[in-house]
Design an enzyme around this catalytic site. Sequence first.
Site, PDB file in Angstrom:
ATOM      1  N   GLU A  37       0.822  -1.205   0.000  1.00 44.94           N
ATOM      2  CA  GLU A  37       0.000   0.000   0.000  1.00 44.94           C
ATOM      3  C   GLU A  37       0.867   1.270   0.000  1.00 44.94           C
ATOM      4  O   GLU A  37       0.496   2.281  -0.608  1.00 44.94           O
ATOM      5  CB  GLU A  37      -0.911   0.029   1.235  1.00 44.94           C
ATOM      6  CG  GLU A  37      -2.045  -0.982   1.216  1.00 44.94           C
ATOM      7  CD  GLU A  37      -1.629  -2.372   1.701  1.00 44.94           C
ATOM      8  OE1 GLU A  37      -0.424  -2.613   1.931  1.00 44.94           O
ATOM      9  OE2 GLU A  37      -2.512  -3.224   1.847  1.00 44.94           O
ATOM     10  N   LEU A  38       2.014   1.195   0.698  1.00 48.34           N
ATOM     11  CA  LEU A  38       2.854   2.394   0.778  1.00 48.34           C
ATOM     12  C   LEU A  38       3.411   2.750  -0.597  1.00 48.34           C
ATOM     13  O   LEU A  38       3.429   3.916  -0.990  1.00 48.34           O
ATOM     14  CB  LEU A  38       3.991   2.173   1.781  1.00 48.34           C
ATOM     15  CG  LEU A  38       4.870   3.402   2.004  1.00 48.34           C
ATOM     16  CD1 LEU A  38       4.078   4.550   2.596  1.00 48.34           C
ATOM     17  CD2 LEU A  38       6.059   3.067   2.900  1.00 48.34           C
ATOM     18  N   LYS A  39       3.850   1.728  -1.315  1.00 50.60           N
ATOM     19  CA  LYS A  39       4.372   1.964  -2.668  1.00 50.60           C
ATOM     20  C   LYS A  39       3.304   2.662  -3.524  1.00 50.60           C
ATOM     21  O   LYS A  39       3.574   3.660  -4.191  1.00 50.60           O
ATOM     22  CB  LYS A  39       4.766   0.630  -3.294  1.00 50.60           C
ATOM     23  CG  LYS A  39       5.243   0.726  -4.736  1.00 50.60           C
ATOM     24  CD  LYS A  39       5.358  -0.671  -5.347  1.00 50.60           C
ATOM     25  CE  LYS A  39       5.711  -0.619  -6.817  1.00 50.60           C
ATOM     26  NZ  LYS A  39       7.095  -0.202  -7.085  1.00 50.60           N
ATOM     27  N   ILE A 458      27.079  -5.589 -22.761  1.00 54.83           N
ATOM     28  CA  ILE A 458      27.126  -6.404 -21.540  1.00 54.83           C
ATOM     29  C   ILE A 458      26.008  -7.445 -21.497  1.00 54.83           C
ATOM     30  O   ILE A 458      26.021  -8.349 -20.669  1.00 54.83           O
ATOM     31  CB  ILE A 458      27.094  -5.482 -20.294  1.00 54.83           C
ATOM     32  CG1 ILE A 458      28.182  -4.411 -20.405  1.00 54.83           C
ATOM     33  CG2 ILE A 458      27.284  -6.255 -19.009  1.00 54.83           C
ATOM     34  CD1 ILE A 458      29.589  -4.944 -20.610  1.00 54.83           C
ATOM     35  N   TRP A 588      21.655 -12.264  -4.442  1.00 52.96           N
ATOM     36  CA  TRP A 588      20.349 -11.676  -4.685  1.00 52.96           C
ATOM     37  C   TRP A 588      19.212 -12.661  -4.430  1.00 52.96           C
ATOM     38  O   TRP A 588      18.110 -12.525  -4.963  1.00 52.96           O
ATOM     39  CB  TRP A 588      20.310 -11.075  -6.102  1.00 52.96           C
ATOM     40  CG  TRP A 588      21.293  -9.939  -6.248  1.00 52.96           C
ATOM     41  CD1 TRP A 588      21.942  -9.294  -5.223  1.00 52.96           C
ATOM     42  CD2 TRP A 588      21.750  -9.313  -7.456  1.00 52.96           C
ATOM     43  NE1 TRP A 588      22.764  -8.310  -5.724  1.00 52.96           N
ATOM     44  CE2 TRP A 588      22.672  -8.301  -7.089  1.00 52.96           C
ATOM     45  CE3 TRP A 588      21.478  -9.506  -8.821  1.00 52.96           C
ATOM     46  CZ2 TRP A 588      23.310  -7.501  -8.040  1.00 52.96           C
ATOM     47  CZ3 TRP A 588      22.117  -8.688  -9.752  1.00 52.96           C
ATOM     48  CH2 TRP A 588      23.011  -7.712  -9.356  1.00 52.96           C
ATOM     49  N   ASP A 626      28.160 -13.442 -15.532  1.00 52.15           N
ATOM     50  CA  ASP A 626      28.133 -12.167 -14.809  1.00 52.15           C
ATOM     51  C   ASP A 626      28.315 -12.369 -13.312  1.00 52.15           C
ATOM     52  O   ASP A 626      27.651 -13.216 -12.711  1.00 52.15           O
ATOM     53  CB  ASP A 626      26.768 -11.485 -15.013  1.00 52.15           C
ATOM     54  CG  ASP A 626      26.575 -10.977 -16.433  1.00 52.15           C
ATOM     55  OD1 ASP A 626      27.557 -10.546 -17.051  1.00 52.15           O
ATOM     56  OD2 ASP A 626      25.419 -11.011 -16.908  1.00 52.15           O
ATOM     57  N   GLU A 692      32.701  -1.419 -14.875  1.00 56.13           N
ATOM     58  CA  GLU A 692      32.258  -0.024 -14.906  1.00 56.13           C
ATOM     59  C   GLU A 692      33.479   0.888 -14.796  1.00 56.13           C
ATOM     60  O   GLU A 692      34.294   0.710 -13.899  1.00 56.13           O
ATOM     61  CB  GLU A 692      31.335   0.189 -13.708  1.00 56.13           C
ATOM     62  CG  GLU A 692      30.731   1.544 -13.641  1.00 56.13           C
ATOM     63  CD  GLU A 692      29.741   1.629 -12.486  1.00 56.13           C
ATOM     64  OE1 GLU A 692      28.899   0.719 -12.367  1.00 56.13           O
ATOM     65  OE2 GLU A 692      29.841   2.580 -11.707  1.00 56.13           O
ATOM     66  N   HIS A 721      24.084   4.479 -16.463  1.00 53.82           N
ATOM     67  CA  HIS A 721      23.182   4.936 -15.403  1.00 53.82           C
ATOM     68  C   HIS A 721      22.577   6.292 -15.731  1.00 53.82           C
ATOM     69  O   HIS A 721      21.740   6.797 -14.992  1.00 53.82           O
ATOM     70  CB  HIS A 721      23.921   5.001 -14.063  1.00 53.82           C
ATOM     71  CG  HIS A 721      24.462   3.659 -13.673  1.00 53.82           C
ATOM     72  ND1 HIS A 721      25.789   3.344 -13.783  1.00 53.82           N
ATOM     73  CD2 HIS A 721      23.845   2.551 -13.233  1.00 53.82           C
ATOM     74  CE1 HIS A 721      25.961   2.096 -13.410  1.00 53.82           C
ATOM     75  NE2 HIS A 721      24.803   1.590 -13.064  1.00 53.82           N
TER      76      HIS A 721
HETATM   77  N1  GLN Z   1      24.114  -9.298 -18.402  1.00 49.82           N
HETATM   78  C1  GLN Z   1      23.428  -8.435 -17.516  1.00 49.82           C
HETATM   79  C2  GLN Z   1      22.777  -7.296 -18.282  1.00 49.82           C
HETATM   80  O1  GLN Z   1      23.318  -6.873 -19.258  1.00 49.82           O
HETATM   81  C3  GLN Z   1      24.341  -7.857 -16.467  1.00 49.82           C
HETATM   82  C4  GLN Z   1      23.614  -6.972 -15.511  1.00 49.82           C
HETATM   83  C5  GLN Z   1      24.415  -6.502 -14.309  1.00 49.82           C
HETATM   84  O2  GLN Z   1      25.617  -6.461 -14.317  1.00 49.82           O
HETATM   85  N2  GLN Z   1      23.773  -6.118 -13.243  1.00 49.82           N
HETATM   86  O3  GLN Z   1      21.736  -6.810 -17.941  1.00 49.82           O
HETATM   87 ZN    ZN Z   2      26.739  -4.427 -14.572  1.00 48.08          ZN
END
Ligand code: GLN
Ligand code: ZN
Length: 787
Positions: A37-39, A458, A588, A626, A692, A721
């Site tokens: 609900e908060l979201k 990537i 995760w 990854d 990065e 980003h």
């Molecule tokens: N292979 C993933 C992507 O391109 C890597 C994502 C990540 O590093 N968080 O989305």
């Molecule tokens: Zn990444």
Amino acid sequence: MANNAGDSTRSPGFPGSAAPRAQATVYGHPRQGPDRELKKAVEGYWAGRVTAGALYETAAELRRDTWRRLADAGIHEVPTGDFSLYDHVLDATVMVGAIPARHRAAVAADSLAGYFAMARGTQEVAPLEMTKWFDTNYHYLVPELGPDTAFEADSTKPVDELLEALALGHAARPVLVGPVTYLLLAKPAPGVAADFAPITLIDRLLPVYASVLADLRAAGAEWVQLDEPALVQDRTPAELNVAARVYRELGALTDRPRILAATYFDRLGEALPILAKAPIEGLGLDFTGPAAANLADLAKVGGLPGKRLVAGVVDGRNVWINDLEKSLATLATLLGLADRVDVAPSCSLLHVPLDASRERDVDPQIARWLAFARQKSTEVVTLARGLAQGQDTITAQLAANRADLASRAASALTRDPAVRARAAAVTAADTRRATPYPERALAQRERLGLPLLPTTTIGSFPQTGELRAARADLRAGRLDAAGYDERIAAEIDDVIAFQEKAGLDVLVHGEPERNDMVQYFAEQLTGYLATRHGWVQSYGSRYVRPPILAGDISRPEPMTVRWTRYAQSRTERPVKGMLTGPVTMLAWSFVRDDQPLGDTARQVALALRDEVLDLEAAGAAVIQVDEPALRETLPLRAADRADYLAWAGEAFRISTAAVRPDTQVHTHMCYAEFGEILAAIDDLDADVISLEAARSHMQVAHELTGAGYPRAVGPGVYDIHSPRVPSIEEATELLRAGLAALPPERLWVNPDCGLKTRNWPEVHDSLANLVTAAHTVRSELTEHPTT
Ligand code: GLN
Ligand code: ZN
């Protein structure tokens, strides 16, 4: 167990009541409500659909509901002020008046809109930076401080929320971010020298805390909780001295509630004697996982005579039922070490989902092993009762708990003999590629025939609204599997054609079929559990549903071969196979607590090893695994890191080491701070690593080669980003900077990370510029060869 209750001891100067020993409490609670609900209210407010008044009313209702349920469950003292519309560290920033200069006008004009401007930025001003709260997956907004910061107390929120709870008749304990942790989590404000240490502001900050404590006392607080998790990290002697002084001075205040300093996420170590001796009335310690060392350490310092100990014996970061008998044994030992022992989860319950009983899709046999926030609250109440009134008052709970634990230990899900035998049979040879890198590099050059400075991405391409809608349609039955597959195939066709046209050298299929880079694999692996309502706050209004590593992990069938093979069938250029590595799968997800993390990682790694070999057999010449979470899961204490890096690195190598010498293994990591793990990155033995680097101007490339890194590196030249499109000149400059660190045969050209959060026009222009930059620098190399 004997009832140890005697006369309840009080701290001098406090006219406390004769409270029974061993009460149950929690440090904090999920905020979102049973159905997020908060979201909905917060996002509705942002979109202009919900008024500020309605948002406040929803928030107040959620708090009321939380307190009532906690009290009904038997929690003696409920937390207040832990609730937040966005983030509790941002709330602390408001409380101490450390509003960044660029946000002051907005906050003055409208405190709620200004609050969210600090959190999310506006068209005109950037938000506060966001980073991970210790080693959890919660993100807080980083306070920005400088030599000119003038703090000013604003106790409105802590006082109002306390009054709300008191008016409802609850025994309530306000929770604040502690002053030492607040400063240690802060960073120099923009324009302030990078070596400015916010902790030097402590003398200015203390009077503000003193004033808030006085206001809370006046509002009726008997206790206040100051959260000091930063003290469980390795701290310098100077920082420890500050902590000692802070708690001496806060303790010396006359107009204040009793102080409970709460610490969690690890053992307190050198800071334990400091807080134990401080003139405050209570200390919260974590006794789960590596923090169990607190028990022996506490005995060593002579316990906490005259103080209240809040014992975090129920893991606040995991989803499993507690071993009640084991916890009772710990608590019994603690009874001899403190004046009064209360029972709590190890940390705020913010990091676990709300209610396991709502998981109707989970096999009822397995559901018995799960404890989310509500179940954990019940567990601490049970433990407190057992401790205060004797184990015979909780015999039924103990019997049920024993049976649940036994069912978990004996289950075919947690114990798959084939998986265990295979994990036990792993040899050193299985964990290392058979051929050394220089030979592999030659074989790969021959097989792939790539130019110098090869270009790649990537993995993910924009996850468009149409793709998400197709997935939703599939789930809702509006689209059948064949129709969905057609959509995915069409998306892959587009992504491949786009990359060919853009002139990229190593292509990807774009990951359109993946909802999430962990969940996608979790759904296909045996031993993994998905939840329906298991939302936890990641940041602000963003919630995630981490899957649960519940049992032994195996892979019934290939997970990615089909779409990778399809993508490869559409182009002559190499298509990279794309997998999520074992460490990130653990980081995760909710992990098992019934075996070492390294054992779970090895099981996941073996499943991925099969996938890697299947991809190779299907023709993949390049496979990327990854590991963006490798750095962020680093243990908080340096002493624990070597052990972690050993099993983490081994798991990655188990996944990747079985391929032929001419199959190229890539890995990818996000985040810029690799300094501490350079040796571990080297030890992964990946042929190519993408990292990065755009914002730090290739600094990481220099760090890697400075540390003697011998293999190929793709330092990112496109900051994904940001919606900004990097210009050709910018990318060219970054590549030239990369060449100052790496020889041309070992430099790759790629963005910082996956493109799934960007839109197509940005991706189109950015990748065009990236390829042009690579061509420019390549031709400079052939005109003026440097090697
Ligand atoms: N292979 C993933 C992507 O391109 C890597 C994502 C990540 O590093 N968080 O989305
Ligand atoms: Zn990444």
